[in-house]
Design an enzyme around this catalytic site. Structure first.
Site, short mmCIF file in Angstrom:
data_model
loop_
_atom_site.label_atom_id
_atom_site.label_comp_id
_atom_site.label_asym_id
_atom_site.label_seq_id
_atom_site.Cartn_x
_atom_site.Cartn_y
_atom_site.Cartn_z
N ARG A 1 -15.33 -12.07 -26.59
CA ARG A 1 -16.33 -11.12 -26.06
C ARG A 1 -15.77 -10.26 -24.93
NH1 ARG A 1 -21.91 -12.47 -27.10
NH2 ARG A 1 -21.86 -12.92 -29.30
N ARG B 1 -21.25 -6.61 -22.30
CA ARG B 1 -22.16 -6.11 -21.26
C ARG B 1 -21.70 -6.29 -19.83
NH1 ARG B 1 -26.88 -9.36 -23.90
NH2 ARG B 1 -24.97 -10.49 -24.40
N ARG C 1 -23.19 1.70 -25.35
CA ARG C 1 -24.28 1.18 -26.19
C ARG C 1 -25.52 2.06 -26.07
NH1 ARG C 1 -27.19 -4.52 -25.50
NH2 ARG C 1 -28.07 -3.31 -23.80
N ASP D 1 -19.79 -7.77 -35.32
CA ASP D 1 -20.54 -9.00 -35.13
C ASP D 1 -20.45 -9.83 -36.40
OD1 ASP D 1 -22.51 -10.20 -33.00
OD2 ASP D 1 -23.33 -10.71 -34.97
N TYR E 1 -27.93 -19.04 -39.08
CA TYR E 1 -28.73 -17.86 -38.73
C TYR E 1 -29.56 -17.38 -39.93
CZ TYR E 1 -26.29 -17.41 -34.27
OH TYR E 1 -25.82 -17.64 -33.01
O1 CP3 Z 1 -15.29 -8.54 -27.88
C1 CP3 Z 1 -15.50 -9.30 -28.85
O2 CP3 Z 1 -15.42 -10.55 -28.80
C2 CP3 Z 1 -15.73 -8.69 -30.23
C3 CP3 Z 1 -17.06 -8.56 -30.68
C4 CP3 Z 1 -17.93 -9.76 -31.03
C5 CP3 Z 1 -19.33 -9.72 -30.82
N1 CP3 Z 1 -19.89 -10.82 -31.39
C6 CP3 Z 1 -20.03 -8.63 -30.13
C7 CP3 Z 1 -21.40 -8.86 -29.62
C8 CP3 Z 1 -17.65 -10.96 -31.68
C9 CP3 Z 1 -16.31 -11.55 -32.09
C10 CP3 Z 1 -18.90 -11.62 -31.92
C11 CP3 Z 1 -19.04 -12.90 -32.64
C12 CP3 Z 1 -20.35 -13.55 -32.72
N2 CP3 Z 1 -21.57 -12.97 -32.86
C13 CP3 Z 1 -20.52 -14.96 -32.77
C14 CP3 Z 1 -19.43 -15.98 -32.75
C15 CP3 Z 1 -18.88 -16.20 -31.39
C16 CP3 Z 1 -19.83 -16.88 -30.42
O3 CP3 Z 1 -20.21 -16.21 -29.45
O4 CP3 Z 1 -20.17 -18.04 -30.63
C17 CP3 Z 1 -21.91 -15.21 -32.88
C18 CP3 Z 1 -22.58 -16.56 -32.92
C19 CP3 Z 1 -22.56 -13.94 -32.95
C20 CP3 Z 1 -24.02 -13.68 -33.12
C21 CP3 Z 1 -24.56 -12.97 -31.94
N3 CP3 Z 1 -24.34 -11.65 -31.66
C22 CP3 Z 1 -25.41 -13.51 -30.94
C23 CP3 Z 1 -25.89 -14.94 -30.87
C24 CP3 Z 1 -25.67 -12.46 -30.04
C25 CP3 Z 1 -26.61 -12.52 -28.88
C26 CP3 Z 1 -26.01 -13.17 -27.72
C27 CP3 Z 1 -25.63 -12.14 -26.71
O5 CP3 Z 1 -24.55 -12.30 -26.12
O6 CP3 Z 1 -26.41 -11.20 -26.55
C28 CP3 Z 1 -24.96 -11.32 -30.48
C29 CP3 Z 1 -24.93 -10.00 -29.84
C30 CP3 Z 1 -23.57 -9.44 -29.47
N4 CP3 Z 1 -22.44 -9.54 -30.24
C31 CP3 Z 1 -23.27 -8.66 -28.32
C32 CP3 Z 1 -21.92 -8.29 -28.41
C33 CP3 Z 1 -21.14 -7.40 -27.46
C34 CP3 Z 1 -24.27 -8.26 -27.27
C35 CP3 Z 1 -25.05 -7.16 -27.84
C36 CP3 Z 1 -25.58 -6.23 -26.81
O7 CP3 Z 1 -24.85 -5.29 -26.44
O8 CP3 Z 1 -26.75 -6.41 -26.41
#
Ligand code: CP3
Length: 343
Positions: free
Chosen positions: A26, A30, A39, A76, A152
């Protein structure tokens, strides 16, 4: 620079590089003001993921700011269920939502053409990144593992999500196995296309692997991952594959040996000294700093970083966090971490 000469790729191929390559899960997100602005401009998270120029820009932001050794494609894991025809949306500040599947529900027959057409912007972003990234920065593609995607898809959201899938697994085992196997084929095909487009390594995120008891862990995490690894290797034998079965403790060892991945990403609950002894002889270890240090910084950050470096730098090692960096993280702590690792 050629792919095989990049620090990340050397470490994933088993070389002890001394100073390890470093990137953070990540790393785009944010905690960066420039990400929040992007975003806003994109008008939502999924627009970032599906617009190649935005996805490239989000991926590049942490590379420009910090000079990590590797970038991870901005996307994602839930774009895969989306491409399989499930509804997916993101509630601001809450996370992902899907229309939940009923126990026993089957996905329609796999339409490879429609699946890859939906994901074409992702492949285009990968291509764009190979020409935008600095010469020495490796590009990592990724996908969610079948089990984590199924959690999910069964629950429709990111809370208590494992309960619905675990219930399905025991009340209708054949239909659940069919779902997992379908996802494994889709994920393998997706990763192959990312590598075709220019990804130089891939990571499979099984964020909820810890919810699986031993028999289920073998059937729904190890076996599908092994299938993905074999399928991707048949198309791209030289591309390193990382697995992240988060939270499985001593089962990281059997996962590493049985799936055939090149390396495992470790959560922060594993002692690095144990990983050096039990895992590094069999593959590359990635991890595993407590992500809270990116919020709190100070001496505790340096102490835990030093312990990980001392335990793991003698073997093939990639420095990372134990899980994703959080929105509360302070970019100054990321800089302090990089200074400590690179000296
Ligand atoms: O920089 C990076 O790592 C690349 C991008 C990336 C994202 N999600 C962007 C993201 C990667 C590799 C993921 C993987 C992901 N997504 C996983 C596996 C890794 C982990 O964290 O366990 C999972 C379970 C998800 C599903 C997901 N997406 C969730 C549960 C959430 C909400 C949690 C949160 O942090 O808000 C997301 C949203 C998400 N994915 C964001 C980002 C940058 C935040 C979105 C926003 O801008 O509001």
């Amino acid at each position: 620079m050629k792919t095989e000469d990049k620090l990340l790729i050397r470490a994933l191929k088993g070389e002890a590089t001394g100073v390890p390559p470093v990137w953070l899960m990540r790393q785009a997100g944010r905690y960066l003001p420039e990400y929040r602005e992007l975003r806003e401009q994109a008008g939502g998270f999924l627009n970032l993921c599906y617009t190649p120029d935005f996805a490239v820009e989000a991926t590049m932001q942490p590379i420009r700011r910090f000079g990590f050794d590797a970038s991870i494609l901005f996307s994602d894991i839930l774009v895969v269920p989306h491409a399989l025809g499930r509804d997916v949306w993101f509630e601001q500040g809450e996370g992902p939502r899907l229309n939940p599947m009923a126990v026993g529900e089957a996905l329609p027959a796999f339409d490879a053409e429609a699946f890859h057409a939906h994901l074409a912007p992702v492949y285009e972003a990968v291509k764009g990144l190979r020409s935008s990234l600095p010469a020495e920065t490796a590009l990592i593609g990724f996908a969610g593992a079948p089990w984590t995607l199924a959690t999910y898809m069964a629950a429709g959201r990111g809370k208590d999500e494992q309960a619905a899938a675990r219930q399905w697994m025991f009340t209708s085992p054949d239909s659940f196995a069919a779902l997992i196997d379908r996802l494994a084929d889709a994920v393998a095909s997706y990763l192959i296309r990312q590598i075709d487009a220019g990804a130089e390594a891939v990571q499979i995120f099984d964020s909820w692997a810890s919810a699986l008891a031993p028999n289920a862990f073998d059937r729904y995490c190890v076996q599908p991952t092994k299938h993905i690894v074999e399928t991707v290797r048949a198309a791209h034998p030289d591309t390193p594959i990382l697995g992240f079965p988060r939270g499985v403790g001593s089962s990281y060892a059997s996962f590493l040996k049985e799936t055939g991945v090149n390396g495992v990403s470790l959560d922060q609950n594993v002692a690095p000294e144990w990983a050096a002894e039990a895992l590094q002889p069999h593959g590359t270890v990635q991890g595993n700093l407590e992500p809270m240090h990116m919020v709190t910084g100070g001496d505790a950050l340096l102490r835990d970083t030093d312990r990980i470096l001392a335990a793991l730098s003698g073997g093939p090692f990639v420095f990372n966090l134990g899980h994703g960096i959080t929105p509360q993280a302070d970019p100054a702590n990321v800089e302090a971490l990089l200074r400590r690792i690179r000296g």
